[in-house]
Design an enzyme around this catalytic site. Structure first.
Site: not given
Ligand code: AMP
Length: 507
Positions: A26, A128
């Site tokens: 992201c 992550g």
């Protein structure tokens, strides 16, 4: 070894089960010390839009510690209206864009996450994937914790809330000591912003300044957009705190027991070419991959064309090194998203033709080298070869500026499970037959490391773990953080019956 028909006849796996906890590649962004922090965050998220198109969110906090948040599904430009932006007031703000993983979508997984704690409001944006999130979550649930969504980030929030340590940095240290995998975090609390990169440094995080304000962002592309100056990257395993006290830095782990392992796929595909991450220009890295690929595998051909946009920089490098002229043989429509954006396989199926069209004047009767950055399932390459042939190409030689993607990523890149990765169970020749190219060649692992500035990476073509500063597990299977957990989960996945709906050849 399984044949290609075995692969394309397989049942599609639902990768969003407990084995693939939705983490994400992201984009995260934060501003401290600016009266228009939320607006800057809005702009910054535009500069990170390529890192996630599924949802976007911003939380702003005012001087009294009150926070206001807005989240929505879709692109940044569509999620925030002037009315919503006007509610997001205060001198600090953080934002997040979320990448589409297969499943786990929807507003409930959108970020930043905000919780009210005894110590005040706490917001968290995470990039992550935690390898052991499902185990920690099961333990916490057993002890009575209640979860609302499915993200790793919620696990982190619970761990943080349980810590009794007085300082935020120590609470973070305590919480993060329990997790394995990849996390780049930006936290916001009444004391200011905190930025963290995991000890391996899988995902990027950079620091910038805009006048007196501080900015944290996944990539420098977001700093450039708001005209902030790039100061430096947050180091692997560093906690950086920003507040009225200024800026302080401390280590997440005192002993450097983890070796830094930045994700090489960020340089291959994910990051924006105008960004500078992992002390390298993304564009230059891709250009070098193209040059190296030309040294390794230039065929007899007339022209070289990129798959836009992902193969652009590598195709230019390939052209320079091989001497073959560069042409635009494929035109990309900019009005549809990436083919991976839509989690629905049926929509992704149309993606390639929606996105790319062939230029007959360039291709007709020519022997074409076509460059793309990677092959995942093989669907895109197969479509592209078909498209080039239908526009009159005499020969199509596919060249890929990274090694075969043979292993799933457990550190946040949205790769499918092993079963769906065409290179996990097929040879290069079998893949060439599946994509119907005249020839196919990939960049060697050694060549990839060479292109990103790793020195001698060993003659076998496999990176010597002591000499590389990059994670290449998607190509080599050499997982570092949480390797034992990953091995167990891969074994479970291999023995498990496939779930989900069936489909025919994905072409
Ligand atoms: P496939 O059709 O599954 O082989 O997809 C290959 C295409 O997807 C290539 O053009 C890549 O640029 C792109 N790609 C590779 N990895 C990813 C990823 N994690 N997310 C989105 N697109 C990707």
């Amino acid at each position: 070894m399984h044949s290609v028909s075995w692969l394309i006849g397989q049942v599609e796996l639902d990768v969003a089960g407990p084995e693939r906890h939705p983490g994400c590649v992201c984009g995260v962004f934060g501003v401290w010390g600016h009266s228009e922090a939320a607006k800057l965050t809005y702009l910054g998220l535009h500069g990170l839009q390529h890192r996630g198109q599924e949802s976007a969110g911003i939380v702003a906090m005012d001087e009294s510690g009150r926070s206001a948040r807005h989240l929505g599904e879709g692109l940044v430009a569509d999620v925030f209206s002037p009315a919503e932006m006007s509610r997001l007031v205060g001198g600090q703000a953080i934002g997040h864009v979320r990448y589409s993983t297969t499943g786990g979508s929807g507003l409930q997984n959108a970020q930043p996450l905000t919780v009210e704690t005894l110590r005040g409001s706490l917001s968290l944006a995470h990039n992550g994937n935690l390898v052991n999130a499902h185990t920690i979550r099961a333990d916490l649930e057993h002890q009575g914790s209640i979860f609302q969504a499915h993200t790793d980030t919620e696990v982190l929030v619970h761990l943080l809330a349980r810590s009794r340590a007085p300082r935020m940095e120590d609470r973070l240290r305590e919480a993060l000591a329990q997790v394995q995998g990849a996390y780049t975090l930006i936290l916001m609390h009444s004391g200011g912003l905190v930025g963290v990169r995991d000890p391996s440094g899988f995902r990027p995080l950079v620091l910038g300044r805009l006048g007196d304000a501080y900015v944290l962002a996944s990539e420098t592309s977001a700093l450039a957009l708001i005209e902030a100056t790039f100061v430096r990257e947050i180091e692997a395993g560093e906690i950086i705190s920003i507040g009225a006290h200024g800026l302080t830095s401390e280590r997440l782990v005192h002993e450097p027991d983890a070796v830094a392992r930045a994700c090489v796929f960020e340089l291959v595909y994910f990051a924006r070419p105008d960004s500078q991450i992992f002390e390298r220009s993304v564009y230059e890295s891709r250009y070098e991959m193209g040059r190296q690929l030309a040294r390794e595998a230039t065929p007899d051909a007339d022209i070289v064309i990129p798959v836009p946009d992902s193969g652009l920089a590598a195709a230019l490098g390939f052209s320079e090194e091989s001497g073959l002229p560069f042409r635009h043989g494929l035109i990309r429509s900019h009005y549809v998203g990436r083919t991976f954006i839509e989690p629905e396989q049926s929509i992704r199926h149309f993606g390639v033709r929606l996105k790319l069209s062939a230029v007959r004047a360039v291709l007709e009767n020519r022997r074409i080298v076509v460059i793309d950055d990677s092959v995942v399932r093989g669907t895109t390459s197969r479509k592209i070869v078909g498209l080039l042939r239908s526009a009159g190409a005499r020969e199509v030689h596919m060249r890929i500026s990274s090694p075969p993607t043979r292993f799933p990523c457990f550190y946040g890149i949205d790769t499918p499970t092993t079963r769906e990765l065409i290179a996990s169970s097929n040879s290069v020749d079998e893949i060439r037959d599946f994509i119907t190219a005249d020839s196919l060649a990939y960049l060697s692992t050694k060549g990839l490391h060479h292109s990103v500035g790793d020195g001698d990476v060993g003659c076998s073509g496999t990176a010597n773990p002591d000499q590389t500063r990059f994670c290449d597990a998607c190509f080599t299977g050499a997982y570092s953080s949480g390797a034992d957990t990953i091995r167990q989960r891969l074994e479970v996945l291999q023995t498990e019956a496939p779930r989900g709906r069936t489909h025919g050849p994905k072409t």
